[in-house]
Design a protein around this motif. Structure first.
Motif, PDB file in Angstrom:
ATOM      1  N   ARG A  91       1.804   1.730  -3.381  1.00  0.00           N
ATOM      2  CA  ARG A  91       0.803   2.253  -4.382  1.00  0.00           C
ATOM      3  C   ARG A  91       0.496   3.813  -4.251  1.00  0.00           C
ATOM      4  N   GLU A  92       0.619   4.308  -2.768  1.00  0.00           N
ATOM      5  CA  GLU A  92       0.246   5.645  -2.743  1.00  0.00           C
ATOM      6  C   GLU A  92       1.353   6.602  -3.560  1.00  0.00           C
TER       7      GLU A  92
ATOM      8  N   GLY B  41      -5.410  -3.736  -5.517  1.00  0.00           N
ATOM      9  CA  GLY B  41      -4.149  -3.522  -5.210  1.00  0.00           C
ATOM     10  C   GLY B  41      -3.227  -4.231  -6.281  1.00  0.00           C
TER      11      GLY B  41
ATOM     12  N   SER C  93       0.835  -1.316  -0.210  1.00  0.00           N
ATOM     13  CA  SER C  93      -0.133   0.004  -0.078  1.00  0.00           C
ATOM     14  C   SER C  93       0.743   1.374   0.092  1.00  0.00           C
ATOM     15  N   LYS C  94       2.051   1.269   0.854  1.00  0.00           N
ATOM     16  CA  LYS C  94       2.866   2.413   0.815  1.00  0.00           C
ATOM     17  C   LYS C  94       3.332   2.854  -0.593  1.00  0.00           C
TER      18      LYS C  94
END
Length: 143
Positions: A23-24, A85, A20-21
């Motif tokens: 993807r941000e 994701g 997720s980090k």
């Protein structure tokens, strides 16, 4: 900044879940291309544009520059992160990097690198990674 190391599994369709980090930082769409050392490089669209500007300045008269540009751009593709994701790694890029079942996704400041498990473990045991050798190189670079 992209930092960290994550281990993930490639699904039967050739997809991986991006941390997720990452993807941000990368956004919903990003560029994936052949990297150096038999891994893949992933850049946000913004970072890719910065890199393109630098590469446009390479002299077309240089055989090495032309070869590098072909290598780097011919393997490039725009990837999209789905709602879960996941991102599909194209077959040609999986073959280039030797990616089969498990991968390591690492953050390297302005890009991610995607490594096959075998290539990453070999890289991490490389004699160039000794603490003394790294310290020497840092000194040479003025760090």
């Amino acid at each position: 900044m992209l930092i960290g190391e994550y281990k993930h599994v490639v699904d039967s369709k050739g997809r991986i879940i991006l941390p997720s980090k990452f993807r941000e930082e990368l956004g919903e769409r990003f560029i994936l291309t052949k990297g150096l050392d038999n891994c893949l490089f992933g850049y946000s669209l913004k970072e890719w544009a910065v890199l393109e500007e630098k590469l446009k300045k390479l002299p077309l008269t240089s055989k090495e520059a032309r070869t590098f540009l072909r290598f780097f751009f011919a393997g490039a593709c725009e990837c999209e992160v789905d709602k879960q994701g996941r991102v599909l790694i194209p077959q040609n890029l999986r073959e280039y990097a030797g990616i089969q079942k498990e991968v390591f996704i690492i953050g390297v400041m302005t890009r991610i690198e995607i490594w096959s498990e075998d290539n990453w473990l070999k890289e991490m045991t490389n004699e160039n990674l000794s603490v003394d050798r790294i310290a020497q190189k840092m000194e040479e670079l003025g760090i």
